[in-house]
Scaffold this active site. Structure first.
Site, mmCIF file in Angstrom:
data_model
loop_
_atom_site.group_PDB
_atom_site.id
_atom_site.type_symbol
_atom_site.label_atom_id
_atom_site.label_comp_id
_atom_site.label_asym_id
_atom_site.label_seq_id
_atom_site.Cartn_x
_atom_site.Cartn_y
_atom_site.Cartn_z
ATOM 1 N N ASP A 15 -9.321 3.515 -2.134
ATOM 2 C CA ASP A 15 -10.252 3.823 -1.243
ATOM 3 C C ASP A 15 -11.588 4.510 -1.805
ATOM 4 O OD1 ASP A 15 -8.078 3.044 0.391
ATOM 5 O OD2 ASP A 15 -7.651 5.126 0.891
ATOM 6 N N GLU A 64 1.993 5.006 -4.463
ATOM 7 C CA GLU A 64 2.212 5.878 -5.269
ATOM 8 C C GLU A 64 3.329 6.742 -5.475
ATOM 9 O OE1 GLU A 64 -0.179 5.579 -2.999
ATOM 10 O OE2 GLU A 64 -1.294 4.386 -4.185
ATOM 11 N N ASP A 118 0.755 -1.169 -0.030
ATOM 12 C CA ASP A 118 -0.047 0.040 -0.030
ATOM 13 C C ASP A 118 0.828 1.364 -0.118
ATOM 14 O OD1 ASP A 118 -2.478 1.435 0.123
ATOM 15 O OD2 ASP A 118 -2.380 1.397 2.410
HETATM 16 C C1 GLC Z 1 -4.833 3.360 2.728
HETATM 17 C C2 GLC Z 1 -5.608 1.955 1.964
HETATM 18 C C3 GLC Z 1 -6.417 1.322 3.048
HETATM 19 C C4 GLC Z 1 -5.936 1.093 4.207
HETATM 20 C C5 GLC Z 1 -5.524 2.184 5.052
HETATM 21 C C6 GLC Z 1 -4.628 1.989 6.482
HETATM 22 O O1 GLC Z 1 -5.747 4.001 2.789
HETATM 23 O O2 GLC Z 1 -5.797 2.273 0.740
HETATM 24 O O3 GLC Z 1 -6.961 0.258 2.338
HETATM 25 O O4 GLC Z 1 -7.024 0.599 5.067
HETATM 26 O O5 GLC Z 1 -4.533 2.855 4.161
HETATM 27 O O6 GLC Z 1 -3.420 1.146 5.871
#
Ligand code: GLC
Length: 725
Positions: free
Chosen positions: A429, A319, A316
């Site tokens: 998200d 980007e 995650d």
């Molecule tokens: C980002 C991710 C989400 C995750 C959050 C906390 O917003 O896209 O899926 O739950 O971070 O890690």
């Protein structure tokens, strides 16, 4: 410009001296050509390509993006963005998928292989003009020709290489939330799923499992005996899937930080010092995933968790997401100080407000750090879209070294074309909005066209509160997506399948069970798509060329046999459907109970209750259906139901393999080819069993165009190959 023939009907046009993205796996031979096919090229400050669209042309592709399956009328910017508000006016989401297909008077595909900013104006500024603007003059452009959409896609998918294949258990239902913050909570979720008899294969660990949000660490307080806990959960039937974030916390005694500094594995600023940004843990450095050595180093770190029994991860914030940098913060704070006691007018007030609002993911920050690509320093902004791609590549290459023949679950938030060889993606998200179910539907075929087969959305929506109806309707669509995960944000209403009333839990249980009984079909279709450079979700226009099918945005073909028509409106009791031909409708409410209606070609309204999932079997096509279990490993598909809608002849290839290794790449997999032919009032069934030892019996339900059903059973291990009548 140098031109190469890559494979038949695919040309590559090289401008300048591009950074290698490794998106395309074929090299090609140089040939003579002066002009870029279809487009006029303006080569001024930027490279601009123009194509005059014909009145009825539709434009498909662009992967993860807003708007429709048909992208005409929109403007889109490829620049991987951490933006949690997926509203219709947004131009960029987390992925950069620069591949388009024009389907009209001319049919062709175009892939802009450039990892910086690219703008696609698809008839937004001038309604008939497709204008692509690239922020550079060093890039590769691929033009893909073909007689049909399918041809074009097959060729494109061939040149970008075969898709990632997850383990079979990753096709099960998965439960997530930010956060199930400690072992006790995770166990409670597992027990609730068991108590409510809801099938599920994995539970996710969001950022709170870590020590201070440090990658590859585990909070001793919240998960005291992690290894034995992982085992305990596995014994209960659940795999745990931890998150890994891109930023590495700056902290003296933290191993990953120390090693990164010692070896120069982090991205650097203008002075050559490790670039500093702030994300979850506060100040971090970004591993330079574009540097081969750094990539290998980070990839092998996954072993720390693999050794504790972990088989899957999600990558995650790659980007990469930036909350703020010192530069941005200083500017904003200075402006705030200057503004104190001043009489702020419309301009000065909004200027002040923007300076704080623009702290995150700011272009100035992306322009101020560098990668070391094969010894050359390259500004991040030029290769921005390769960052998440290479983080996921790091993981996948790591897995290959750590356990070469084992399939791991891995998917990413940011991506670029080519990353599909290393992992899947989820669509980030979203919100618990009905509009986002529709967006999810539209995105899936677009993502498939760009190579991303293993994908899905946060089912039920990440931000905002969901009600039971929304979760049910969304789950009823997601059960067809290869990645099938319910995920939600901190502070939102709980949305696990048992979180509402008993009636909704019953509906969701049946819905998820249906997913498990569809695994023989879903897995077969996924694997055949991988093998044949094909897609799993297709718009209707791939198979039906009539005037309406070209414009249908809310019905999809799933694999070779099915059309799905999800409900994405609140309080709906049914919906309008365009039937491009007659099909067999099964309103599935319980996998075990089946009755069918033949629905005629044309515009139709179909009643669909809250507990029903409309599944259409196409004419002369076959659905194979197994039974359900509480997780994938427990599925006993020794008997399959074969539901065929036959006018004259139907064929289906049922694919299977061990589900956990890469042996399928060496040809170790099985197929059962089922042929059904109508002869007078009966059917001849021909089975060609190519190595399947697992399935013992096929139970046929063959339905003709008038809705008459004939049932037959066939013991398969005795008929290796042959006809029965
Ligand atoms: C980002 C991710 C989400 C995750 C959050 C906390 O917003 O896209 O899926 O739950 O971070 O890690």
């Amino acid at each position: 410009m140098i031109v190469y023939k890559i494979i038949d009907s695919v040309m590559k046009y090289r401008f300048g001296n591009p950074v290698s993205t490794d998106a395309v796996v074929f090299k090609g031979n140089e040939i003579n050509k002066e002009k870029l096919q279809y487009f006029t090229v303006e080569n001024q400050q930027f490279l601009k390509l123009k194509y005059k669209m014909h009145k009825n042309d539709i434009v498909l592709g662009l992967g993860e993006n807003l708007k429709g399956i048909n992208k005409r009328g929109g403007v889109f910017e490829s620049y991987c963005s951490d933006d949690a508000d997926h509203t219709p006016d947004k131009k960029s989401l987390y992925g950069a998928h620069n591949f388009l297909v024009i389907n009209g008077v001319e049919k062709f595909g175009i892939f802009i292989d450039y990892p910086g900013r690219v703008l696609f104006d698809i008839g937004f500024t001038h309604k008939d003009e497709l204008e692509i603007t690239i922020n550079d003059k060093n890039l590769d452009i691929y033009i893909i020709n073909g007689k049909s959409l399918r041809d074009i896609i097959n060729r494109f998918l061939k040149i970008i290489g075969k898709s990632y294949v997850p383990p079979k258990w990753a096709f099960g239902f998965q439960q997530s939330r930010w956060s199930y913050q400690d072992a006790k909570k995770v166990e409670e979720i597992a027990n609730n799923l068991i108590k409510n008899d809801i099938p599920c294969d994995s539970i996710y660990l969001d950022i709170d499992y870590m020590e201070d949000f440090k990658d590859f660490t585990i909070s001793k307080k919240r998960f005291p005996n992690f290894k034995s806990f992982v085992k305990k959960m596995k014994d209960k039937g659940f795999r745990l899937i931890p998150i890994i974030d891109a930023g590495v916390k700056i902290e003296d005694d933290y191993e990953i930080y120390k090693e990164g500094i010692e070896n120069g594995y982090f991205c650097v600023d203008e002075e050559g010092n490790p670039f500093i940004a702030a994300v979850w843990p506060g100040k971090v450095h970004f591993p330079d995933f574009l540097n081969k050595e750094a990539r290998r180093w980070f990839g092998l770190k996954y072993k720390k968790l693999i050794d504790l029994g972990i088989d899957g991860f999600w990558n995650d914030m790659n980007e990469p997401a930036i909350f703020y940098t010192e530069r941005g913060l200083k500017e904003a704070v200075d402006l705030a100080k200057e503004s104190k006691n001043k009489n702020l007018n419309i301009h000065s007030f909004f200027n002040l407000k923007d300076s704080f609002e623009n702290l995150s993911n700011n272009t100035e920050d992306y322009k101020s750090f560098y990668h070391n690509i094969d010894g050359e320093l390259v500004n991040h902004d030029r290769v921005h879209n390769l960052y998440g791609y290479n983080m996921t590549r790091a993981a996948a290459e790591g897995f290959k070294e750590i356990e070469p023949n084992k399939r791991f679950l891995i998917f990413s938030r940011a991506s670029y074309i080519g990353m599909h060889r290393y992992g899947g993606i989820w669509t980030g998200d979203n919100h618990s909005w009905w509009e986002h179910i529709l967006l999810n539907i539209k995105m899936m075929p677009s993502l498939n066209m760009c190579g991303f087969l293993y994908s899905g959305a946060d089912t039920g929506g990440f931000s905002s509160d969901a009600n039971a109806e929304l979760i049910i309707r969304w789950t009823q669509f997601s059960l067809f997506t290869p990645l099938f995960r319910n995920h939600s944000a901190m502070g939102t209403r709980n949305q696990e399948p048992y979180a509402f009333d008993t009636e909704s839990t019953d509906t969701l249980r049946n819905t998820i069970r249906l997913r498990y009984s569809l695994i023989p079909y879903i897995y077969s279709e996924y694997m055949k798509a991988v093998k044949n450079h094909d897609i799993y979700f297709a718009p209707l226009s791939f198979e039906y060329d009539d005037k309406y099918s070209r414009y249908v945005e809310d019905q999809l073909l799933v694999g070779d046999s099915l059309m799905v028509t999800p409900i994405y409106k609140e309080n709906a009791i049914g919906r309008y459907i365009w039937m491009p031909e007659e099909m067999l409708l099964w309103k599935a409410s319980d996998y075990n109970y089946r009755d069918y209606d033949v629905i005629n070609k044309g515009h139709q309204y179909i009643d669909i209750n809250i507990n029903e999932i409309p599944i259409f079997i196409r004419k002369n096509k076959i659905l194979v259906l197994g039974s359900h279990a509480n997780n994938i490993e427990k599925l006993d598909n020794t008997q399959l139901n074969v539901i065929a809608f036959v006018d004259n002849k139907a064929t289906y290839t049922y694919y299977d393999d061990d589900g956990i290794t890469y042996d399928f790449d060496k040809g170790i997999y099985s197929e059962i080819v089922i042929d059904i032919e109508k002869i007078d009032d009966d059917y001849r069934i021909n089975i060609n069993n190519k190595g399947n030892k697992h399935v013992k019996k096929l139970n046929f339900e063959i339905i003709d165009l008038r809705g008459n059903i004939i049932k037959k059973s066939l013991i398969i291990n005795r008929v290796e190959k042959g006809d029965i009548k």
